[in-house]
Write an enzyme that holds these catalytic residues in place. Structure first.
Site, PDB file in Angstrom:
ATOM      1  N   ARG A 251      62.975  56.911  76.772  1.00  0.00           N
ATOM      2  CA  ARG A 251      62.377  57.519  76.130  1.00  0.00           C
ATOM      3  C   ARG A 251      62.237  58.427  78.402  1.00  0.00           C
ATOM      4  O   ARG A 251      61.855  59.347  77.806  1.00  0.00           O
ATOM      5  CB  ARG A 251      60.595  57.721  75.552  1.00  0.00           C
ATOM      6  CG  ARG A 251      60.910  57.732  74.143  1.00  0.00           C
ATOM      7  CD  ARG A 251      59.277  57.095  73.703  1.00  0.00           C
ATOM      8  NE  ARG A 251      58.002  57.912  73.604  1.00  0.00           N
ATOM      9  CZ  ARG A 251      57.136  57.232  73.958  1.00  0.00           C
ATOM     10  NH1 ARG A 251      56.232  56.514  73.865  1.00  0.00           N
ATOM     11  NH2 ARG A 251      56.289  58.072  74.049  1.00  0.00           N
TER      12      ARG A 251
ATOM     13  N   HIS B 288      47.114  59.563  77.434  1.00  0.00           N
ATOM     14  CA  HIS B 288      47.943  58.196  77.542  1.00  0.00           C
ATOM     15  C   HIS B 288      48.432  58.345  78.137  1.00  0.00           C
ATOM     16  O   HIS B 288      49.718  57.396  78.415  1.00  0.00           O
ATOM     17  CB  HIS B 288      48.503  58.144  76.338  1.00  0.00           C
ATOM     18  CG  HIS B 288      47.253  58.223  74.903  1.00  0.00           C
ATOM     19  ND1 HIS B 288      48.118  59.317  73.957  1.00  0.00           N
ATOM     20  CD2 HIS B 288      46.573  57.751  74.894  1.00  0.00           C
ATOM     21  CE1 HIS B 288      46.894  58.767  72.840  1.00  0.00           C
ATOM     22  NE2 HIS B 288      46.199  58.888  73.428  1.00  0.00           N
TER      23      HIS B 288
HETATM   24  P1  OAD Z   1      51.908  62.831  65.681  1.00  0.00           P
HETATM   25  O1  OAD Z   1      53.577  62.536  65.887  1.00  0.00           O
HETATM   26  O2  OAD Z   1      50.915  61.797  65.037  1.00  0.00           O
HETATM   27  O3  OAD Z   1      51.786  63.829  65.569  1.00  0.00           O
HETATM   28  C1  OAD Z   1      53.346  65.782  65.805  1.00  0.00           C
HETATM   29  C2  OAD Z   1      51.854  66.723  65.593  1.00  0.00           C
HETATM   30  O4  OAD Z   1      52.802  67.432  65.937  1.00  0.00           O
HETATM   31  C3  OAD Z   1      51.940  66.398  63.770  1.00  0.00           C
HETATM   32  O5  OAD Z   1      50.995  67.643  63.481  1.00  0.00           O
HETATM   33  C4  OAD Z   1      53.208  67.995  63.263  1.00  0.00           C
HETATM   34  O6  OAD Z   1      52.997  68.470  62.200  1.00  0.00           O
HETATM   35  C5  OAD Z   1      53.641  68.574  64.508  1.00  0.00           C
HETATM   36  N1  OAD Z   1      54.636  69.764  64.851  1.00  0.00           N
HETATM   37  C6  OAD Z   1      55.681  68.760  65.083  1.00  0.00           C
HETATM   38  N2  OAD Z   1      56.711  70.153  65.729  1.00  0.00           N
HETATM   39  C7  OAD Z   1      55.862  70.665  66.109  1.00  0.00           C
HETATM   40  C8  OAD Z   1      56.526  72.510  66.932  1.00  0.00           C
HETATM   41  N3  OAD Z   1      57.774  72.166  66.826  1.00  0.00           N
HETATM   42  N4  OAD Z   1      55.213  72.811  67.158  1.00  0.00           N
HETATM   43  C9  OAD Z   1      53.612  72.376  66.565  1.00  0.00           C
HETATM   44  N5  OAD Z   1      53.970  71.641  65.484  1.00  0.00           N
HETATM   45  C10 OAD Z   1      54.838  70.610  65.315  1.00  0.00           C
HETATM   46  O7  OAD Z   1      51.616  62.824  67.195  1.00  0.00           O
HETATM   47  P2  OAD Z   1      50.951  63.037  68.714  1.00  0.00           P
HETATM   48  O8  OAD Z   1      49.303  63.325  67.184  1.00  0.00           O
HETATM   49  O9  OAD Z   1      51.181  63.425  70.048  1.00  0.00           O
HETATM   50  O10 OAD Z   1      49.596  57.341  71.399  1.00  0.00           O
HETATM   51  O11 OAD Z   1      50.119  61.057  68.769  1.00  0.00           O
HETATM   52  C11 OAD Z   1      49.129  60.541  68.688  1.00  0.00           C
HETATM   53  C12 OAD Z   1      49.497  59.583  69.959  1.00  0.00           C
HETATM   54  O12 OAD Z   1      49.921  58.756  67.968  1.00  0.00           O
HETATM   55  C13 OAD Z   1      50.689  59.803  70.650  1.00  0.00           C
HETATM   56  O13 OAD Z   1      50.465  59.897  71.894  1.00  0.00           O
HETATM   57  C14 OAD Z   1      50.904  58.321  70.575  1.00  0.00           C
HETATM   58  C15 OAD Z   1      51.094  57.592  69.191  1.00  0.00           C
HETATM   59  O14 OAD Z   1      51.225  57.191  69.102  1.00  0.00           O
HETATM   60  C16 OAD Z   1      49.756  56.645  71.948  1.00  0.00           C
HETATM   61  O15 OAD Z   1      51.556  55.605  72.221  1.00  0.00           O
HETATM   62  C17 OAD Z   1      48.416  55.920  72.787  1.00  0.00           C
END
Ligand code: OAD
Length: 310
Positions: free
Chosen positions: A76, A136
Site C-alpha cells: 500500500r 486513521h
Molecule cells: P470503503 O471501501 O468502505 O468505501 C468506499 C466508498 O467509496 C464506497 O461507498 C464506494 O461507493 C465509494 N466510491 C468508490 N469509488 C468512488 C469514486 N470514484 N468516487 C466517489 N465514491 C467512490 O472505504 P472507507 O469508507 O474509506 O479503516 O472505509 C472506512 C475505513 O474502513 C477505512 O479508513 C479503513 C477501512 O477498514 C481502517 O483501516 C481503520
C-alpha cells in the site's frame, strides 16, 4: 417515495446553498482516492491476495503474522507513493486555502476536512495541515508495537530488504496472485524499534479495535461545537466505521445540509434517508468536487489549479 429535497442532485441548488455556508466539514474515505488508482476497502478491490483488506488491519493479524501484514502495508505504501492526488484532493485543498487566515463573520469559509485515508494524497495536494485531520493515521508514519517510539514521514520504498517484494514492480504480479505461495518473513528480518530494540516497527495507522488519537478527537469536537456547521460533505466513504462516521451526525444541526458525493449516492436507501436540506451527487468524487466547490474555489483551469482565468 420522492426524495425530501426535490433538487437533491441539482448543481445550481447546491451552489446556492454553498454560497451561504460559513462552516463546512468534510468526511472523506477511500472513494476519494479511487480515481488515483488506489483500491477501496469494501466491495470489489477490497481483497489483497485472498485476504479481506479489513481483516489484515488488526493488531491480532499483526501478532499472528507480522510479515504478512507488513507486506500488505508495504504494498500500500508503494502504491500510494506511485499514485497522484486527483482533482478531488486538489479541490478540497483549495477550499482549505480559501478559508485560511480569515477572521470570523466576514462571509469567509471555515473548513475542516476529516479523512479516513492514510495514503498521503491530501497532503501531497497541498492541503493545509491545520485544516486536515487524519483520523486513521498515515501509511508513512511508523511506530513501535510495544513502546512509544514514533517516526513521522518515512517514505522509504522498499522500507527494508525483506519487504522488497512489495516494491519491485517486476515481481508484484506474483505477490498479488493468491495461487503463488508466499515465503513467510521471519520476525528477525522485519524492522525493529530503534528505541526499545525489542518491539517491531508497525505502520502508524489505526487498526480495528484500536483507539483514535485522543487529542485529535478533542480538537475535532471543539471545532464542531464552536458554532453551527452549515454543510457536511460525505465524500467517497461507506461511512460505516466508527467513530469517523459518527461525525456526520455529531455535526448535524437543524440547518445543516448533508451532502453525499459517492458513486453509489443515488441508491434507493440513500435517497430515502435524505432530509429536506440534503443533497446527493452520484459519480466520481474527483470529477464532482471541482464542479461542486466552484463558487468558492473558482473554476478548475487546464493545469489543474483553481481560480479566475488570467
Ligand atoms: P470503503 O471501501 O468502505 O468505501 C468506499 C466508498 O467509496 C464506497 O461507498 C464506494 O461507493 C465509494 N466510491 C468508490 N469509488 C468512488 C469514486 N470514484 N468516487 C466517489 N465514491 C467512490 O472505504 P472507507 O469508507 O474509506 O479503516 O472505509 C472506512 C475505513 O474502513 C477505512 O479508513 C479503513 C477501512 O477498514 C481502517 O483501516 C481503520
Amino acid at each position: 417515495m420522492p426524495p425530501a429535497n426535490p433538487f437533491y442532485n441539482s448543481l445550481p441548488a447546491f451552489h446556492a446553498r454553498l454560497l451561504t455556508a460559513r462552516r463546512i466539514l468534510a468526511l472523506c474515505g477511500a472513494g476519494l482516492s479511487a480515481s488515483s488508482g488506489l483500491p477501496t476497502f469494501r466491495g470489489a478491490g477490497g481483497y489483497w491476495r485472498n485476504h479481506e483488506a479489513t481483516a489484515l488491519a488488526t493488531p491480532e493479524a499483526f501478532a499472528a503474522d507480522p510479515g504478512l501484514v507488513w507486506l500488505f502495508y508495504a504494498y500500500r505504501r508503494h502504491m500510494a507513493l506511485g499514485a497522484r492526488p486527483n482533482a478531488g484532493h486538489r479541490a478540497l485543498a483549495e477550499l482549505a486555502r480559501k478559508g485560511r487566515g480569515r477572521g470570523k463573520g466576514q462571509g469567509e469559509v471555515d473548513f475542516l476536512c476529516l479523512s479516513q485515508n492514510v495514503d498521503g494524497l491530501h497532503q501531497r495536494a497541498g492541503h493545509d495541515a491545520e485544516r486536515l485531520r487524519l483520523l486513521h493515521g498515515s501509511l508513512f508514519d511508523l511506530k513501535c508495537h510495544r513502546c512509544d517510539w514514533v517516526e513521522r514521514g518515512n517514505f522509504d520504498d522498499p522500507l527494508c530488504d525483506s519487504l522488497r517484494a512489495a516494491s519491485e514492480d517486476v515481481g508484484l504480479e506474483r505477490l498479488l496472485d493468491p495461487k503463488e505461495e508466499l515465503a513467510g518473513i521471519p520476525r528477525e528480518e522485519l524492522p525493529h524499534c530503534p528505541k526499545c530494540k525489542i518491539g517491531l516497527q508497525r505502520p502508524g495507522v489505526v487498526w480495528f479495535g484500536e483507539s483514535l488519537d485522543a487529542e485529535m478527537l478533542r480538537e475535532v469536537d471543539r471545532w464542531i461545537d464552536e458554532d453551527e456547521v452549515d454543510v457536511v460533505l460525505v465524500i467517497g466513504t461507506s461511512a460505516v466505521v466508527q467513530p469517523a462516521a459518527g461525525y456526520v451526525y455529531e455535526a448535524q444541526g437543524p440547518g445543516t445540509s448533508i451532502v453525499t458525493v459517492n458513486l453509489d449516492a443515488e441508491n434507493v436507501e440513500a435517497l430515502a434517508e435524505l432530509g429536506p436540506r440534503d443533497f446527493a451527487f452520484a459519480g466520481d468524487a474527483a470529477e464532482l468536487l471541482p464542479k461542486l466547490l466552484e463558487p468558492v474555489i473558482g473554476r478548475m483551469k487546464e493545469d489543474g489549479t483553481f481560480g479566475a482565468e488570467e
